[in-house]
Design a protein around this motif. Structure first.
Motif, short mmCIF file in Angstrom:
data_model
loop_
_atom_site.label_atom_id
_atom_site.label_comp_id
_atom_site.label_asym_id
_atom_site.label_seq_id
_atom_site.Cartn_x
_atom_site.Cartn_y
_atom_site.Cartn_z
N HIS A 25 0.84 -1.20 0.00
CA HIS A 25 0.00 0.00 0.00
C HIS A 25 0.87 1.25 0.00
O HIS A 25 0.61 2.21 -0.74
N HIS A 26 1.93 1.25 0.82
CA HIS A 26 2.81 2.42 0.91
C HIS A 26 3.53 2.67 -0.42
O HIS A 26 3.62 3.81 -0.89
N SER A 28 2.61 1.64 -3.50
CA SER A 28 1.73 1.95 -4.64
C SER A 28 0.90 3.21 -4.43
O SER A 28 0.73 3.99 -5.37
N ARG A 29 0.39 3.43 -3.21
CA ARG A 29 -0.55 4.53 -3.00
C ARG A 29 0.11 5.80 -2.46
O ARG A 29 -0.37 6.90 -2.73
N VAL A 30 1.19 5.63 -1.67
CA VAL A 30 1.85 6.80 -1.06
C VAL A 30 3.04 7.25 -1.91
O VAL A 30 3.11 8.41 -2.35
N ARG A 32 3.81 5.99 -4.86
CA ARG A 32 3.40 5.91 -6.26
C ARG A 32 4.54 5.43 -7.17
O ARG A 32 4.78 6.00 -8.24
N LYS A 58 -3.18 -1.83 -7.46
CA LYS A 58 -3.86 -1.43 -6.23
C LYS A 58 -2.94 -1.67 -5.04
O LYS A 58 -1.90 -1.04 -4.93
N ASP A 59 -3.29 -2.62 -4.15
CA ASP A 59 -2.46 -2.88 -2.99
C ASP A 59 -1.60 -4.12 -3.17
O ASP A 59 -1.14 -4.73 -2.20
#
Length: 242
Positions: A25-26, A28-30, A32, A58-59
């Motif tokens: 998550h970190h 991919s989402r934070v 990027r 995604k995650d």
């Protein structure tokens, strides 16, 4: 700086690794990061791997391991912090900063003046959380071995355990005149015992002295429980470590 990720599942040459959910998550989402971007992965057993991201969805993030570097950033002085359990945010800070400063292991203990009391599943969840804090601190500071955080035990139970051979046992105590710089360089590891908010009761301090702990003063100012361990570690590393 290349992002470092702890992968506790164990790493091997040529592996195609799925990053842990939180790390994925970190990444991919934070952060990027994209496919092809580099990572450094370590499993806590020593050394680290260069890797390249092969999938971001995604995650879910996957990476291929490339080369292994046996680099070791552990301190030559092995210090175990025996910390009386403090309030949740303070305990997180203690774990994080002491890992950054090079602590080898953390033993939480329950003292009579400990603010919080944990047992059963609540204790297991909290210890797992502190272990995750330790791993995150290793990601940040470059360590490749994650210090273990042991389950909480009552102080009398801990004091009943046998001492390690050649171990220097120190009790952080503002009432003692002895300073770190007055002690000879340890021949083995060091165990540092730090009290809770409000300090140890007299009987607890006496019990610690009875099993070989020596009081040591960390300066002319009284430190909070969340400051004492980190301050003592910094002093010991400057005097005897790296």
């Amino acid at each position: 700086m290349i992002t470092r990720i702890h992968c506790p599942q164990g790493l091997a040459p040529g592996a195609h690794v799925a990053l842990p959910e939180t790390a994925a998550h970190h990444v991919s989402r934070v952060l990027r990061l994209k496919e092809g971007d580099p990572l450094i992965l370590f499993d806590g057993r020593g050394g680290e791997w260069t890797a390249a991201i092969t999938l971001v969805r995604k995650d879910e993030v996957r990476a291929d391991l490339k080369t292994f570097d046996p680099v070791d950033r552990e301190a030559p002085l092995a210090v175990t912090l025996v910390q009386a359990v403090a309030a949740a945010d303070k305990m997180d800070w203690i774990v994080q900063k002491c890992v950054e400063l090079g602590v080898a292991a953390i033993r939480p203990v329950a003292a009579k003046r400990s603010v919080i009391r944990l047992s059963g599943e609540r204790m297991e969840r909290r210890v797992a959380h502190w272990q995750a804090v330790a791993a995150a601190a290793c990601e940040q500071c470059g360590r490749n071995r994650v210090p273990p955080v042991a389950p909480i035990v009552d102080l009398p139970q801990y004091l009943g355990e046998p001492a390690v051979e050649n171990e220097l046992r120190l009790l952080a105590s503002p009432l003692d005149a002895r300073r770190l710089r007055e002690l000879p360089k340890p021949q083995g590891g060091v165990t540092l015992l730090v009290g809770p908010e409000g300090g140890f009761e007299d009987g607890e301090s006496q019990a610690a002295h009875a099993v070989g702990f020596r009081g040591v003063n960390l300066g002319s100012r009284v430190l909070r429980t969340e400051t004492a361990g980190a301050a003592a570690l910094a002093g010991m590393m400057a005097l005897w470590g790296d």
